[in-house]
Design an enzyme around this catalytic site. Structure first.
Site, PDB file in Angstrom:
ATOM      1  N   GLU A 173     -24.950   8.042 -13.954  1.00  0.00           N
ATOM      2  CA  GLU A 173     -23.672   7.320 -13.971  1.00  0.00           C
ATOM      3  C   GLU A 173     -23.929   5.870 -13.585  1.00  0.00           C
ATOM      4  OE1 GLU A 173     -20.177  10.489 -13.100  1.00  0.00           O
ATOM      5  OE2 GLU A 173     -21.486  10.117 -11.407  1.00  0.00           O
ATOM      6  N   HIS A 205     -10.982   3.097 -12.475  1.00  0.00           N
ATOM      7  CA  HIS A 205     -11.948   3.782 -13.345  1.00  0.00           C
ATOM      8  C   HIS A 205     -11.776   3.225 -14.743  1.00  0.00           C
ATOM      9  CE1 HIS A 205     -14.234   6.836 -15.415  1.00  0.00           C
ATOM     10  NE2 HIS A 205     -14.622   7.342 -14.252  1.00  0.00           N
ATOM     11  N   ARG A 248     -17.528   1.407  -4.758  1.00  0.00           N
ATOM     12  CA  ARG A 248     -18.198   2.707  -4.631  1.00  0.00           C
ATOM     13  C   ARG A 248     -18.975   3.036  -5.898  1.00  0.00           C
ATOM     14  NH1 ARG A 248     -16.895   8.225  -6.238  1.00  0.00           N
ATOM     15  NH2 ARG A 248     -15.129   7.325  -7.334  1.00  0.00           N
ATOM     16  N   ARG A 294     -18.699   0.111 -12.011  1.00  0.00           N
ATOM     17  CA  ARG A 294     -17.340   0.265 -12.543  1.00  0.00           C
ATOM     18  C   ARG A 294     -16.492  -0.992 -12.535  1.00  0.00           C
ATOM     19  NH1 ARG A 294     -15.742   6.019 -10.056  1.00  0.00           N
ATOM     20  NH2 ARG A 294     -17.206   7.079 -11.405  1.00  0.00           N
ATOM     21  N   HIS A 320      -8.268   4.513  -9.307  1.00  0.00           N
ATOM     22  CA  HIS A 320      -9.051   5.743  -9.191  1.00  0.00           C
ATOM     23  C   HIS A 320      -9.463   6.077  -7.766  1.00  0.00           C
ATOM     24  CE1 HIS A 320     -11.850   8.826 -10.452  1.00  0.00           C
ATOM     25  NE2 HIS A 320     -12.876   8.172  -9.945  1.00  0.00           N
TER      26      HIS A 320
HETATM   27  P1  FAD Z   1      -8.574  15.311  -1.735  1.00  0.00           P
HETATM   28  O1  FAD Z   1      -9.518  16.143  -2.483  1.00  0.00           O
HETATM   29  O2  FAD Z   1      -7.706  14.414  -2.532  1.00  0.00           O
HETATM   30  O3  FAD Z   1      -7.625  16.255  -0.880  1.00  0.00           O
HETATM   31  C1  FAD Z   1      -6.540  15.720  -0.170  1.00  0.00           C
HETATM   32  C2  FAD Z   1      -5.827  16.838   0.552  1.00  0.00           C
HETATM   33  O4  FAD Z   1      -4.946  16.276   1.506  1.00  0.00           O
HETATM   34  C3  FAD Z   1      -4.969  17.727  -0.325  1.00  0.00           C
HETATM   35  O5  FAD Z   1      -5.150  19.055   0.087  1.00  0.00           O
HETATM   36  C4  FAD Z   1      -3.542  17.307  -0.003  1.00  0.00           C
HETATM   37  O6  FAD Z   1      -2.578  18.316  -0.155  1.00  0.00           O
HETATM   38  C5  FAD Z   1      -3.704  16.955   1.447  1.00  0.00           C
HETATM   39  N1  FAD Z   1      -2.681  16.058   1.979  1.00  0.00           N
HETATM   40  C6  FAD Z   1      -2.475  14.748   1.691  1.00  0.00           C
HETATM   41  N2  FAD Z   1      -1.446  14.278   2.434  1.00  0.00           N
HETATM   42  C7  FAD Z   1      -0.996  15.317   3.173  1.00  0.00           C
HETATM   43  C8  FAD Z   1       0.056  15.467   4.110  1.00  0.00           C
HETATM   44  N3  FAD Z   1       0.861  14.463   4.464  1.00  0.00           N
HETATM   45  N4  FAD Z   1       0.246  16.692   4.668  1.00  0.00           N
HETATM   46  C9  FAD Z   1      -0.540  17.746   4.340  1.00  0.00           C
HETATM   47  N5  FAD Z   1      -1.555  17.648   3.449  1.00  0.00           N
HETATM   48  C10 FAD Z   1      -1.780  16.446   2.882  1.00  0.00           C
HETATM   49  N6  FAD Z   1     -15.986  11.614  -6.793  1.00  0.00           N
HETATM   50  C11 FAD Z   1     -17.261  11.986  -6.929  1.00  0.00           C
HETATM   51  O7  FAD Z   1     -18.055  11.841  -6.004  1.00  0.00           O
HETATM   52  N7  FAD Z   1     -17.682  12.566  -8.100  1.00  0.00           N
HETATM   53  C12 FAD Z   1     -16.857  12.762  -9.166  1.00  0.00           C
HETATM   54  O8  FAD Z   1     -17.257  13.296 -10.179  1.00  0.00           O
HETATM   55  C13 FAD Z   1     -15.502  12.343  -9.035  1.00  0.00           C
HETATM   56  N8  FAD Z   1     -14.628  12.494 -10.071  1.00  0.00           N
HETATM   57  C14 FAD Z   1     -13.308  12.201  -9.876  1.00  0.00           C
HETATM   58  C15 FAD Z   1     -12.397  12.453 -10.898  1.00  0.00           C
HETATM   59  C16 FAD Z   1     -11.041  12.234 -10.693  1.00  0.00           C
HETATM   60  C17 FAD Z   1     -10.065  12.503 -11.782  1.00  0.00           C
HETATM   61  C18 FAD Z   1     -10.598  11.747  -9.445  1.00  0.00           C
HETATM   62  C19 FAD Z   1      -9.146  11.515  -9.193  1.00  0.00           C
HETATM   63  C20 FAD Z   1     -11.511  11.464  -8.435  1.00  0.00           C
HETATM   64  C21 FAD Z   1     -12.860  11.681  -8.646  1.00  0.00           C
HETATM   65  N9  FAD Z   1     -13.801  11.416  -7.640  1.00  0.00           N
HETATM   66  C22 FAD Z   1     -15.104  11.787  -7.805  1.00  0.00           C
HETATM   67  C23 FAD Z   1     -13.362  10.998  -6.312  1.00  0.00           C
HETATM   68  C24 FAD Z   1     -13.314  12.227  -5.419  1.00  0.00           C
HETATM   69  O9  FAD Z   1     -12.918  13.333  -6.183  1.00  0.00           O
HETATM   70  C25 FAD Z   1     -12.361  12.055  -4.263  1.00  0.00           C
HETATM   71  O10 FAD Z   1     -12.615  10.845  -3.604  1.00  0.00           O
HETATM   72  C26 FAD Z   1     -12.553  13.200  -3.273  1.00  0.00           C
HETATM   73  O11 FAD Z   1     -12.414  14.422  -3.947  1.00  0.00           O
HETATM   74  C27 FAD Z   1     -11.553  13.097  -2.164  1.00  0.00           C
HETATM   75  O12 FAD Z   1     -11.646  14.267  -1.400  1.00  0.00           O
HETATM   76  P2  FAD Z   1     -10.792  14.416  -0.081  1.00  0.00           P
HETATM   77  O13 FAD Z   1     -11.176  15.695   0.519  1.00  0.00           O
HETATM   78  O14 FAD Z   1     -10.916  13.185   0.717  1.00  0.00           O
HETATM   79  O15 FAD Z   1      -9.274  14.440  -0.617  1.00  0.00           O
HETATM   80  C1  SIN Z   2     -16.423  10.379 -13.206  1.00  0.00           C
HETATM   81  O1  SIN Z   2     -16.788  11.515 -13.514  1.00  0.00           O
HETATM   82  O2  SIN Z   2     -16.474   9.406 -13.955  1.00  0.00           O
HETATM   83  C2  SIN Z   2     -15.884  10.160 -11.847  1.00  0.00           C
HETATM   84  C3  SIN Z   2     -17.003  10.026 -10.940  1.00  0.00           C
HETATM   85  C4  SIN Z   2     -16.575   9.403  -9.655  1.00  0.00           C
HETATM   86  O3  SIN Z   2     -15.457   8.916  -9.517  1.00  0.00           O
HETATM   87  O4  SIN Z   2     -17.419   9.369  -8.758  1.00  0.00           O
END
Ligand code: FAD
Ligand code: SIN
Length: 544
Positions: free
Chosen positions: A120, A242, A384, A288, A349
């Protein structure tokens, strides 16, 4: 531990069930009583939607040094080098932990003996381990299933955290997090949770923008709660757009993974001419910020609504093996990626800044941790690198887990906490205000605080957010809360913090581009943008 129907007491409350929250909950010892809280169902997370994979050094031709250097380069002088080195060194063991939990990563052909690693943007080596193009779904569903089976984890789905309860808010001198008020969205009851430690793993804030790859839960709640409780927040101006989300009115900015460019996908103008080589020698695999700005520039120059992304020159079976999810989803909207280019646009993103933490996830408030996208660890700097986010979630949730377990024994349970007070509020008869304000906020943030900013645009955004916040805070103080109002109030606060940080940065760096200061400011050392709330307490533990 359940005292009565409105009062709950746990060792640890984990707010959020994405990669960060699930890892923390699952790695706390089996003697630790955990409440795992999620706004919707457990798997409704950004984690579930992750496509590309998790970056880690897993290949003999790669090294921690190279991974660290690539991360530091992408971060344009603002990464915390110690944190980066720590995270990349923890990469291989974090991946092993995921494999031990049962995550099925894609293996290499022909004999399946190794894991397939994709490339990537910004990575100088193949180092992204993945489950085809649905890595997040595999990771999220596997860890969520484990959490559901764990007897020490009580799961509260459809419960939204409203605000933290701190000793300071209760008039005490030291600032310690004592618990949290949580709204059960099924019956509208506000519950009081107390715990020795509370972790915010609430994800990002993409919903502050009109167009975003993020799920609806991404409303920056953790950042808003931490700020109101007295934590510092930093680098909020670094919003990653993104480059490639599907352009279609019903696709809700569905993400087209960067791995598609990693495997040879080309970006094309509407007349099918390639253009990325005009912007960066790395072309489609530039970081990006460069790719998103190049697309934005070309769209504006040509007055076009989109550019194309094309992988159709690759063999069909290769495309179907590597991108089955993207293929199926695009087909639903009438595009066959094996045969034709697809229209794409950038969308908000990822948030690089957030609640300031140390390498164990500790915030400025004793007993309060922040993990995952909601935290600002210093790992990503001004930009990032792809697939470093899931790595950060896993690595720092594991270190936080160790820290929390080491402190639990010596931390007493707090006395009974006061109940949520609803005596001064009534039922709203004008819910339309919430929908209106929400839409207005997301639109002006997109137009004025988006990929390209200017002093005038930031000032316009500031004027509008001041007005909106006054209106929202007034509404909040008069009417009974619901999840929409909680989220709107948080989004407005997060928007304010983004605008303030963007205004403070008098240069363009990484993801922040202000056309009134189009270059790096080399007259002073690179610096983070740190905001301190009025009730901030000095805490030498994580002073930078
Ligand atoms: P999240 O996975 O977003 O979870 C948040 C949690 O908090 C949820 O359970 C939600 O319900 C809870 N929550 C929020 N507010 C409250 C509240 N007030 N009360 C109770 N619960 C609450 N990163 C990579 O490294 N590789 C990838 O391939 C990649 N692809 C991506 C593709 C997409 C489409 C997106 C959107 C992001 C991608 N990212 C990727 C980024 C990465 O997925 C996220 O940064 C990461 O998953 C965030 O994880 P997290 O545990 O911090 O939060
Ligand atoms: C992607 O698959 O392009 C998302 C990867 C990332 O946000 O880290």
């Amino acid at each position: 531990m359940n005292n009565n129907c409105n009062n709950y007491q746990y060792d640890v409350i984990v707010i959020g069930s994405g990669a960060a929250g699930l890892t923390l909950a699952l790695t706390l010892s089996s003697e630790t009583r955990v409440a795992l809280v999620a706004k919707k169902v457990l798997t409704n997370t950004a984690t579930f939607q992750a496509q590309g994979g998790v970056a880690a050094v897993l290949n003999p031709g790669d090294s921690s040094e190279l991974h660290a250097q690539d991360t530091l380069n992408a971060g344009v002088g603002l990464c915390d080098e110690e944190i980066v080195r720590f995270a990349v060194e923890q990469g291989p063991s974090s991946i092993q932990w995921l494999i031990d939990q049962g995550i099925a990563f894609t293996r290499d052909t022909p004999n399946n003996s190794r894991y397939h690693l994709t490339r990537e943007g910004g990575h100088s080596r193949r180092r992204v381990i993945h489950s085809a193009d649905a890595t997040g779904r595999e990771l999220e569903t596997t860890l969520a299933q484990l959490a559901r089976k764990e007897p020490n984890i009580d799961i509260f789905e459809n419960h939204i955290a409203i605000d933290l309860i701190t000793a300071k808010k209760l008039g005490m001198k030291e600032n310690r997090c004592l618990g949290v008020y949580i709204l059960n969205t099924k019956n509208s009851q506000v519950l009081t949770f107390s715990a020795k430690s509370t972790a915010l793993a609430t994800g990002g804030a993409g919903k502050v923008y009109l167009y975003t790859s993020n799920p609806d839960i991404a409303t920056g709640d953790g950042i808003a709660m931490a700020w109101r409780a007295g934590c510092r927040v930093g680098n909020m101006e670094f919003i990653q757009f993104h480059p490639t989300c599907l352009f279609h009115p019903d696709a809700k900015s569905f993400l087209i993974t960067e791995a598609m460019r990693g495997e040879g996908g080309k970006l094309l103008l509407p007349d099918y001419t390639p253009f990325m080589h005009n912007f960066d020698s790395r072309a489609e695999l530039a970081p990006r910020d460069i790719v998103a700005r190049a697309i934005d520039h070309e769209m504006k120059r040509l007055g076009s609504d989109f550019v194309y992304l094309d992988i159709s020159h690759k063999p069909t079976d290769f495309i179907l093996k590597h991108f089955p999810t993207v293929h199926a989803r695009c087909l639903k909207f009438g595009f066959d990626i094996t045969r034709q280019p697809i229209p794409v646009v950038p969308a908000a993103h990822y948030l690089c800044g957030g609640i300031m933490t140390d390498s164990c996830g500790r915030t400025d408030i004793e007993g309060l941790y922040a993990l995952g996208e909601t935290a600002f660890t210093g790992m990503h700097g001004a930009n990032r690198m792809a697939s470093n986010s899931l790595l950060e979630c896993i690595v720092f949730a594991r270190t936080a887990s160790e820290k929390i377990m080491a402190t639990l024994k010596n931390t007493p349970y707090s006395n009974t906490l006061p109940h949520w007070d609803e005596s001064q509020v009534s039922e709203s008869d004008e819910q339309v205000v919430i929908a209106h304000d929400w839409h207005e906020l997301r639109r002006f943030m997109w137009n004025y605080v988006g990929i390209e900013r200017s002093n005038k645009r930031l000032q316009r955004a500031k004027n509008r957010i001041d007005l909106l916040q006054k209106e929202i805070n007034d509404y909040y103080s008069r009417f009974r809360i619901n999840s929409n109002l909680i989220e709107l109030r948080n989004l407005a606060l997060v928007a304010e913090l983004i605008i303030r940080c963007a205004t403070m940065r008098k240069e363009s760096r990484g993801l922040h581009y202000n056309r009134d200061y189009p270059t790096l400011d080399n007259t002073q050392p690179p610096h983070n943008t740190v905001l301190r709330p009025e009730n901030y307490l000095n805490n030498p533990k994580i002073e930078s």
